[in-house]
Design a protein around this motif. Structure first.
Motif, PDB file in Angstrom:
ATOM      1  N   ILE A 138      -6.324  -2.896   3.332  1.00 52.24           N
ATOM      2  CA  ILE A 138      -5.101  -2.515   4.053  1.00 52.24           C
ATOM      3  C   ILE A 138      -5.013  -0.991   4.103  1.00 52.24           C
ATOM      4  N   ILE A 139      -4.781  -0.477   5.302  1.00 51.43           N
ATOM      5  CA  ILE A 139      -4.662   0.975   5.498  1.00 51.43           C
ATOM      6  C   ILE A 139      -3.258   1.410   5.079  1.00 51.43           C
ATOM      7  N   PRO A 140      -3.151   2.396   4.197  1.00 54.00           N
ATOM      8  CA  PRO A 140      -1.810   2.838   3.784  1.00 54.00           C
ATOM      9  C   PRO A 140      -1.082   3.574   4.905  1.00 54.00           C
ATOM     10  N   GLY A 141       0.233   3.544   4.854  1.00 56.10           N
ATOM     11  CA  GLY A 141       1.032   4.385   5.746  1.00 56.10           C
ATOM     12  C   GLY A 141       0.974   5.829   5.283  1.00 56.10           C
ATOM     13  N   VAL A 142       1.627   6.693   6.048  1.00 55.27           N
ATOM     14  CA  VAL A 142       1.630   8.129   5.728  1.00 55.27           C
ATOM     15  C   VAL A 142       3.075   8.597   5.597  1.00 55.27           C
ATOM     16  N   SER A 143       3.306   9.455   4.613  1.00 56.51           N
ATOM     17  CA  SER A 143       4.638  10.044   4.453  1.00 56.51           C
ATOM     18  C   SER A 143       4.545  11.549   4.611  1.00 56.51           C
ATOM     19  N   SER A 144       5.698  12.144   4.906  1.00 56.90           N
ATOM     20  CA  SER A 144       5.727  13.590   5.078  1.00 56.90           C
ATOM     21  C   SER A 144       7.089  14.103   4.663  1.00 56.90           C
ATOM     22  N   GLY A 190       1.765  16.037   9.788  1.00 57.63           N
ATOM     23  CA  GLY A 190       3.191  15.816   9.525  1.00 57.63           C
ATOM     24  C   GLY A 190       3.755  14.811  10.503  1.00 57.63           C
ATOM     25  N   LEU A 191       4.990  14.427  10.266  1.00 54.52           N
ATOM     26  CA  LEU A 191       5.641  13.487  11.184  1.00 54.52           C
ATOM     27  C   LEU A 191       7.139  13.589  11.026  1.00 54.52           C
ATOM     28  N   HIS A 192       7.845  13.220  12.057  1.00 55.20           N
ATOM     29  CA  HIS A 192       9.266  12.932  11.892  1.00 55.20           C
ATOM     30  C   HIS A 192       9.639  11.764  12.794  1.00 55.20           C
ATOM     31  N   THR A 193      10.731  11.096  12.414  1.00 53.41           N
ATOM     32  CA  THR A 193      11.163   9.885  13.097  1.00 53.41           C
ATOM     33  C   THR A 193      12.537  10.108  13.709  1.00 53.41           C
ATOM     34  N   ALA A 194      12.763   9.551  14.894  1.00 53.49           N
ATOM     35  CA  ALA A 194      14.104   9.542  15.496  1.00 53.49           C
ATOM     36  C   ALA A 194      14.494   8.073  15.722  1.00 53.49           C
ATOM     37  N   MET A 195      15.748   7.760  15.427  1.00 50.51           N
ATOM     38  CA  MET A 195      16.197   6.368  15.474  1.00 50.51           C
ATOM     39  C   MET A 195      16.608   5.952  16.885  1.00 50.51           C
ATOM     40  N   THR A 196      16.058   6.583  17.886  1.00 51.75           N
ATOM     41  CA  THR A 196      16.502   6.451  19.267  1.00 51.75           C
ATOM     42  C   THR A 196      16.565   5.008  19.775  1.00 51.75           C
ATOM     43  N   GLY A 197      15.465   4.285  19.663  1.00 53.74           N
ATOM     44  CA  GLY A 197      15.398   2.941  20.238  1.00 53.74           C
ATOM     45  C   GLY A 197      16.363   1.982  19.569  1.00 53.74           C
ATOM     46  N   GLU A 198      16.439   2.048  18.253  1.00 53.66           N
ATOM     47  CA  GLU A 198      17.362   1.153  17.555  1.00 53.66           C
ATOM     48  C   GLU A 198      18.805   1.473  17.927  1.00 53.66           C
ATOM     49  N   ALA A 215       0.867  -1.177   0.000  1.00 55.38           N
ATOM     50  CA  ALA A 215       0.000   0.000   0.000  1.00 55.38           C
ATOM     51  C   ALA A 215       0.903   1.225   0.000  1.00 55.38           C
ATOM     52  N   PRO A 216       0.975   1.948  -1.123  1.00 56.72           N
ATOM     53  CA  PRO A 216       1.884   3.114  -1.158  1.00 56.72           C
ATOM     54  C   PRO A 216       1.529   4.105  -0.059  1.00 56.72           C
ATOM     55  N   TYR A 217       2.543   4.794   0.451  1.00 53.10           N
ATOM     56  CA  TYR A 217       2.315   5.812   1.482  1.00 53.10           C
ATOM     57  C   TYR A 217       1.448   6.934   0.928  1.00 53.10           C
ATOM     58  N   LEU A 218       0.535   7.442   1.751  1.00 61.50           N
ATOM     59  CA  LEU A 218      -0.207   8.645   1.383  1.00 61.50           C
ATOM     60  C   LEU A 218       0.510   9.840   1.987  1.00 61.50           C
ATOM     61  N   PRO A 219       0.681  10.904   1.189  1.00 59.89           N
ATOM     62  CA  PRO A 219       1.366  12.076   1.758  1.00 59.89           C
ATOM     63  C   PRO A 219       0.475  12.821   2.751  1.00 59.89           C
ATOM     64  N   ALA A 220       1.077  13.276   3.854  1.00 58.53           N
ATOM     65  CA  ALA A 220       0.354  14.144   4.791  1.00 58.53           C
ATOM     66  C   ALA A 220       0.081  15.471   4.087  1.00 58.53           C
ATOM     67  N   PRO A 221      -0.976  16.214   4.432  1.00 57.98           N
ATOM     68  CA  PRO A 221      -1.944  15.897   5.489  1.00 57.98           C
ATOM     69  C   PRO A 221      -2.891  14.764   5.088  1.00 57.98           C
ATOM     70  N   ALA A 222      -3.279  13.995   6.111  1.00 57.24           N
ATOM     71  CA  ALA A 222      -4.172  12.865   5.868  1.00 57.24           C
ATOM     72  C   ALA A 222      -5.118  12.728   7.050  1.00 57.24           C
ATOM     73  N   ASP A 223      -6.390  12.444   6.742  1.00 53.79           N
ATOM     74  CA  ASP A 223      -7.358  12.241   7.822  1.00 53.79           C
ATOM     75  C   ASP A 223      -8.126  10.949   7.588  1.00 53.79           C
ATOM     76  N   LEU A 224      -9.160  10.738   8.353  1.00 56.46           N
ATOM     77  CA  LEU A 224      -9.935   9.505   8.266  1.00 56.46           C
ATOM     78  C   LEU A 224     -10.464   9.280   6.845  1.00 56.46           C
ATOM     79  N   ALA A 225     -10.951  10.368   6.223  1.00 55.99           N
ATOM     80  CA  ALA A 225     -11.519  10.240   4.884  1.00 55.99           C
ATOM     81  C   ALA A 225     -10.423   9.880   3.874  1.00 55.99           C
ATOM     82  N   THR A 226      -9.283  10.574   3.962  1.00 63.79           N
ATOM     83  CA  THR A 226      -8.178  10.316   3.035  1.00 63.79           C
ATOM     84  C   THR A 226      -7.706   8.869   3.137  1.00 63.79           C
ATOM     85  N   LEU A 227      -7.499   8.423   4.377  1.00 63.35           N
ATOM     86  CA  LEU A 227      -6.962   7.073   4.571  1.00 63.35           C
ATOM     87  C   LEU A 227      -7.979   6.021   4.139  1.00 63.35           C
TER      88      LEU A 227
END
Lengths: 299, 299
Positions: free
Chosen positions: B107-113, B160-168, B79-91
């Motif tokens: 399958i619910i797509p992931g979200v990209s930003s 929007g979103l951002h990721t930190a690799m902290t746990g890994e 399921a290709p990522y949907l670009p943010a902004p994304a809400d219930l309707a978009t997903l």
């Protein structure tokens, strides 16, 4: 061909040994993968000596001078770190001396530095001897590697140091993290390396940038070997951002490392307008060992 | 007890499945270590279905709705990522729908930003469904873990979103680096954790601070289990420094994680004056799955 000194740079992974004549010239050099961490606890010294037994047999009574991890808990005999500032005289006075193998043995202590800007007591073993062996004074010696050392010099005196975990982090990310799957060895991509360097300068959010390596790979934005060079640039870039913050007016450094690492650092520093002088590690440690031996009247 | 939907959060490491009744209440929950990465390539879907075969047999024709790594290359169907902004309707509109196992599957797509401040297209899969399942609006949802997600919300919209690799990074440093030898599991040392947090705020030289963990350990400045908490504080501290730079006026966040990780983050955020609301991950993903199913008229 009289041997008057057996000098040994005994590190974590490798050993480099030199036989010196009375003029301080090296008659023979030996490299071996006999670092202190390669043997079970308590067996490293015997293995190191076994690897040099022909030299020892051929040179009865000749003193041995060692530096590096030889003076660590895992080495031959512990040599406590000497606090910076430290010079040839300080280090020679601080030698750990004992008799073994029917000869005088001396171990050069490492150097520690508590710099307020880091908040802990930073340490090195081995690089101090390379610093003592420089042929001309430089304000800063960088010894990149697993734990990259930045050694501040004032003339022939070591005035401080700090360490960056760059090389080790690169290795474990490449081998053990999810980044491993999107990177590979391959031809060096200098453009990707410089893009990684620039990214480190403009993006302080390093925990996110590390995830970005994986995201770029999954999205096939860069081939795996280019992404490895990009990651190398990113990490070396952060090392430079952090190191150069301590040396705002730096114009010239010396780098002691083998190619291609020394070239990558020189190229990274050039992109910041800093000129590098590449130092041969064998030559530096050789001269450092000889100078200490002379100062301490071992020869 | 009529089942009208089988909802599945199928992640990298684990699977959580839910049977819903017509009122959206969960009749039964199943947890299993059947994540997409636990099986050889191509075998994950069959193994996941085998693990749910009794539910599937008991509920013929009932639709299945999945989120998380189900939609990745390693999962059931990409399921290709949907670009943010994304809400219930978009997903819901972006669902990947197909027929399998004699039922509708979605399958619910992931979200990209792509946020300019990070410089690459950041991504998530699974956390978007948790975000849709929040019971009350928050400006920011943090889902700490291997790859810690900071999800920006405007009402019920993911902006929007951002990721930190902290746990890994924590895990590989503890397992594979020279830090491993000076740290150990043990009773949680909250003081050491907070000292690590403060250290990250005052010392931007992170490559040096990582070496400092080893230096502190070798010099026996802190017991191994305290040093593990200190390292955790250091890394979470950097995550906060970097994340909060994007949210300068933040006063409240929601955290979705299990204890003790959620408590550590709450405590870290409290030290920055930010109040946390702890969210139960099962509840959030359950509500998110149900809301998407309703919106998409699967139920």
């Amino acid at each position: 061909m009289t041997t008057v000194l057996i000098g040994v740079d005994w590190g974590s992974s490798n050993l480099r040994a030199f036989r010196f004549n009375p003029q301080g010239e090296v008659l023979e050099t030996r490299h071996a993968a006999h670092g202190v961490t390669r043997f079970p606890a308590g067996e490293a010294t015997a293995a190191m000596l076994a690897g040099l037994h022909d030299w020892l047999d051929a040179c009865p009574g000749v003193p041995m001078l060692l530096c590096g991890m030889a003076g660590s808990k895992l080495g031959w005999r512990e040599a406590p770190y000497l606090p910076a500032p430290a010079d040839l005289a300080t280090l020679s006075r601080g030698l750990v001396r004992f008799e073994a193998e029917q000869r005088q043995v001396a171990i050069i202590p490492g150097v520690s530095s508590f710099e307020d800007c880091a908040g802990f007591r930073d340490v090195m073993r081995g690089e101090e001897t390379q610093a003592l062996g420089l042929s001309a004074p430089v304000p800063l010696l960088i010894a990149p590697g697993t734990h990259s050392k930045w050694i501040r010099l004032e003339g022939a005196r070591i005035s401080g140091l700090h360490t960056a975990m760059t090389g080790e982090l690169y290795a474990i990310l490449r081998q053990h993290s999810l980044i491993a799957g999107v990177t590979s060895d391959g031809p060096w991509d200098a453009a990707a390396f410089h893009d990684g360097l620039n990214n480190a300068r403009s993006h302080p959010d390093w925990l996110t940038q590390l995830f970005g390596v994986r995201a770029r790979g999954v999205q096939a934005e860069m081939p795996p070997s280019s992404l490895a060079a990009w990651l190398s640039g990113l990490l070396i870039g952060y090392e430079l951002v952090q190191g150069l913050a301590r040396y705002p007016d730096l114009q010239q450094v010396a780098i002691v490392a083998s190619a291609p690492l020394s070239d990558h650092y020189a190229s990274a520093l050039a992109s910041r307008g800093i000129e590098s002088q590449l130092i041969d590690g064998d030559q530096a440690v050789m001269r450092g060992l000889w100078r200490v031996a002379k100062e301490a009247q071992l020869v």
